[in-house]
Design an enzyme around this catalytic site. Structure first.
Site, short mmCIF file in Angstrom:
data_model
loop_
_atom_site.label_atom_id
_atom_site.label_comp_id
_atom_site.label_asym_id
_atom_site.label_seq_id
_atom_site.Cartn_x
_atom_site.Cartn_y
_atom_site.Cartn_z
N ASP A 31 0.86 -1.17 0.00
CA ASP A 31 0.00 0.00 0.00
C ASP A 31 0.90 1.23 0.00
O ASP A 31 2.09 1.15 0.37
CB ASP A 31 -0.89 -0.03 1.24
CG ASP A 31 -1.80 1.18 1.33
OD1 ASP A 31 -2.46 1.49 0.32
OD2 ASP A 31 -1.82 1.82 2.39
N ASP A 33 -0.16 5.13 0.76
CA ASP A 33 -0.36 6.16 1.77
C ASP A 33 -0.34 5.53 3.17
O ASP A 33 -1.07 4.59 3.44
CB ASP A 33 -1.70 6.87 1.53
CG ASP A 33 -1.63 8.34 1.88
OD1 ASP A 33 -0.68 8.75 2.57
OD2 ASP A 33 -2.53 9.08 1.46
N ASP A 229 -1.37 -0.44 5.99
CA ASP A 229 -1.58 0.24 7.27
C ASP A 229 -3.04 0.22 7.69
O ASP A 229 -3.36 0.68 8.78
CB ASP A 229 -1.08 1.70 7.19
CG ASP A 229 -1.98 2.56 6.31
OD1 ASP A 229 -2.26 2.14 5.16
OD2 ASP A 229 -2.41 3.63 6.76
MG LIG Z 1 -2.81 3.23 3.41
#
Ligand SMILES: [Mg+2]
Length: 350
Positions: A31, A33, A229
């Site tokens: 991922d 961001d 995240d």
């Molecule tokens: Mg993310």
């Protein structure tokens, strides 16, 4: 359908992992961001850790639900941050959505695109023709985030959906983080069309299987590790794809979200940041009577029934969190009451 998933859930504690993750898995599906960058800046240790993983032979791919930017634009941003990436290393929800569109309508058809250049390019890549109006006789509607979308585009999408055209959304993330705060994401714009028409779109992005399928098709990964995240996109996407996952704490997830997480939100591994990719994950050992050990941390129920850490302390508090989760997850899975864990978590100082 009676087919069963494999007996060993990918989220089960691993007890025999001896290699660092970047050698144990052939491809990292990362991922962006909250993992590689936060807004315009790289996350601490990300550039060095990714360099080292790549140098050791791990294939790195970047998987984003943001359908607005093209893979070229994302790769250029990564390269600017010091993470060498080619457009082919970037997989977007626009690509996953365009593949679904191409499976629903005849080759060469026009497609009403409500979205940005990333989505138009993904539609062209599948041999379809992006158009902006229902008057151009589209055979489907595809919708993805773009900051320029306004009422005219949402109205056009609504008219097309009312005519019964297939409607595919790149993703349904309700919000998007910006430098000035939280803003409406594609899911919020999709909700406008859903409210106007009463129709549900088909969705491509994380955590749904089309996105994972797209990453596996494009990377050829044999043994991928999802790195993310967010529990409800990255980790759930790995769960739905039946592959292992590493959760890093450089983005939106807080440690207190884990002890009572449902199975679909449970990562296989935990790490503070992307340096976890280069580490041998500490084994989780079951000691009996609800006690677990991981990375030098031993968690067990105390006399009052609360969980607490006994004996010495390990070096990595996230190994302590992993031990704590092993205790709470095993209780939940066995249908026992989950022992009180907040005080034990506080002892970790995370
Ligand atoms: Mg993310």
């Amino acid at each position: 359908m009676a087919a069963e998933q494999s007996e060993q859930s990918p989220q089960s504690p691993r007890t025999e992992q001896a290699q660092p993750l970047h050698l144990a898995y052939d491809t990292a599906l990362l991922d962006l961001d909250g993992v590689v960058y936060a807004g315009p800046a790289a996350i601490p240790h990300a550039v060095e850790a990714l360099d080292a993983a790549r140098a050791a032979g791990m294939h790195l791919a970047y998987v984003t639900n943001n359908a607005s930017r093209t893979p070229q634009a994302v790769a250029a941003h990564l390269t600017e941050l010091g993470v060498a990436a080619a457009p082919g290393d970037v997989i977007t929800s626009a690509q996953a959505a365009a593949r679904i569109v191409a499976e629903r309508i005849p080759a060469g058809s026009a497609v009403l695109v409500v979205g940005g250049e990333g989505l138009r390019e993904a539609v062209r890549e599948r041999g379809l023709v992006p158009v902006a109006s229902l008057d151009e006789n589209p055979a489907a509607v595809v919708q993805g985030y773009d900051p320029t979308i306004g009422w005219p585009q949402l109205a056009e999408a609504s008219y097309a959906v009312q005519r019964g055209l297939p409607w595919i959304a790149s993703n349904t993330d309700l919000t998007i983080p910006t430098a000035r705060g939280t803003a409406p994401g594609n899911g919020t714009l999709v909700a406008a069309v859903r409210t106007a028409t009463g129709v549900e779109p088909e969705v491509a992005g994380k955590p749904l299987p089309p996105m994972h399928r797209e990453t596996v098709i494009r990377t050829g990964a044999k043994r991928p590790l999802v790195v993310g995240d967010r529990l409800d996109t990255d980790i759930e996407g790995a769960f739905n794809g039946g592959v292992d996952s590493l959760l890093v704490f450089t983005g939106v997830t807080r440690p207190e979200q884990l002890p009572e997480a449902e199975p679909k939100y449970r990562p296989t591994y935990l790490a503070a940041d992307l340096r976890g990719l280069l580490a041998v994950p500490p084994a989780v050992e079951e000691l009996g009577e609800g006690a677990f050990r991981c990375g030098g941390w031993t968690v067990a129920a105390r006399e009052d029934g609360r969980l607490g850490f006994a004996g010495g302390r390990g070096a990595d508090p996230y190994a302590g969190l992993r031990a704590l989760c092993a205790a709470t997850w095993s209780a939940a899975d066995a249908g026992r009451p989950v022992p009180e864990w907040h005080k034990a978590l506080a002892e970790l100082g995370l």
